[in-house]
Design an enzyme around this catalytic site. Sequence first.
Site, PDB file in Angstrom:
ATOM      1  N   LYS A 216       0.818  -1.221   0.000  1.00  0.00           N
ATOM      2  CA  LYS A 216       0.000   0.000   0.000  1.00  0.00           C
ATOM      3  C   LYS A 216       0.848   1.266   0.000  1.00  0.00           C
ATOM      4  O   LYS A 216       2.028   1.248   0.336  1.00  0.00           O
ATOM      5  CB  LYS A 216      -0.990  -0.032   1.153  1.00  0.00           C
ATOM      6  N   ARG A 250      -4.383 -10.167   3.757  1.00  0.00           N
ATOM      7  CA  ARG A 250      -4.636 -10.086   2.313  1.00  0.00           C
ATOM      8  C   ARG A 250      -3.364  -9.549   1.656  1.00  0.00           C
ATOM      9  O   ARG A 250      -2.993  -8.404   1.874  1.00  0.00           O
ATOM     10  CB  ARG A 250      -5.825  -9.151   2.068  1.00  0.00           C
TER      11      ARG A 250
HETATM   12  C1  9MG Z   1     -10.029  -5.020  -2.242  1.00  0.00           C
HETATM   13  N1  9MG Z   1      -9.146  -4.532  -1.211  1.00  0.00           N
HETATM   14  C2  9MG Z   1      -8.072  -3.717  -1.364  1.00  0.00           C
HETATM   15  N2  9MG Z   1      -7.512  -3.458  -0.178  1.00  0.00           N
HETATM   16  C3  9MG Z   1      -8.245  -4.124   0.742  1.00  0.00           C
HETATM   17  C4  9MG Z   1      -8.191  -4.250   2.145  1.00  0.00           C
HETATM   18  O1  9MG Z   1      -7.281  -3.593   2.852  1.00  0.00           O
HETATM   19  N3  9MG Z   1      -9.100  -5.002   2.756  1.00  0.00           N
HETATM   20  C5  9MG Z   1     -10.068  -5.649   2.047  1.00  0.00           C
HETATM   21  N4  9MG Z   1     -10.965  -6.393   2.728  1.00  0.00           N
HETATM   22  N5  9MG Z   1     -10.174  -5.564   0.719  1.00  0.00           N
HETATM   23  C6  9MG Z   1      -9.284  -4.810   0.093  1.00  0.00           C
END
Ligand code: 9MG
Length: 271
Positions: A216, A250
Amino acid sequence: MTELTISPEIKIMGVVNTTPDSFSDGGKFDSLDKAFAHAQSLIADGADIIDIGGESTRPGAQPVEPEEEIRRTVPLIAALREVSAIPISIDTSKPEVMQAAVAAGASMINCIWALRLDNALEVAAELEVPVCLMHMQGTPQTMQQDPRYDDVVGEVSDFLRRRIDAALAAGIAEERLLIDPGFGFGKTIEHNLRLLKALPQLRRLGRPLLVGLSRKKMIGTILDKPADQRLYGSLSLAVTAALLGADILRVHDVAETADAVGMVRAFGEVF
Ligand code: 9MG
């Protein structure tokens, strides 16, 4: 002093974007064959769940029609379901896409709008699959313009509590709900770091925590790195989140995260 809370069941969710404009992989997987091969490599690398998205959620991204999102994601879900039993999550906010994805074999919904779009609560209740409710301030088009909170942790926590209540009222079983503070979705670096430190507090909402920090912008800004050079920053945040109670990470770099999490798991076993 922040408490250490290591989930014994921590899982890795591998990201597959089928969008031409994804911020972190530059739309590399925007054809079915490439996306399928990528998903298979994430499974081989140790992913526990695959998250498939057909609409970019990066700041400033433009929305796409449900038909286009279905065209991008459903053939991939169906193809993956043919070769693997791995849980597949559909990253969408649109009820039509949720229905088509679950019919094709998806077994979880990842909703960055926390089921706030019209009819999303009702459709998610009918589909009877787990749902991740994520916090976002504003919309993907505007969220990073000037995010403000008086008390970021309190406000995100209250929002998640209210969305859990709305989901329960719509008939979604509590054990199907996961929550996510939504790192980078209407948050400054300081907001993100405060929320990261507060993961043990968010865990007290009683639902598993999904955390997305991989590649990010916060990492890029702090370390001055473009998206393709954020691996070490992503791993250090993954380990931090794992130590503070994240249940699902994720991530884009599954093999590397699996090693990092393996070490955290071993550490958790001596508690
Ligand atoms: C689709 N997406 C992109 N970043 C995300 C995040 O931090 N959490 C979740 N649940 N989906 C995300």
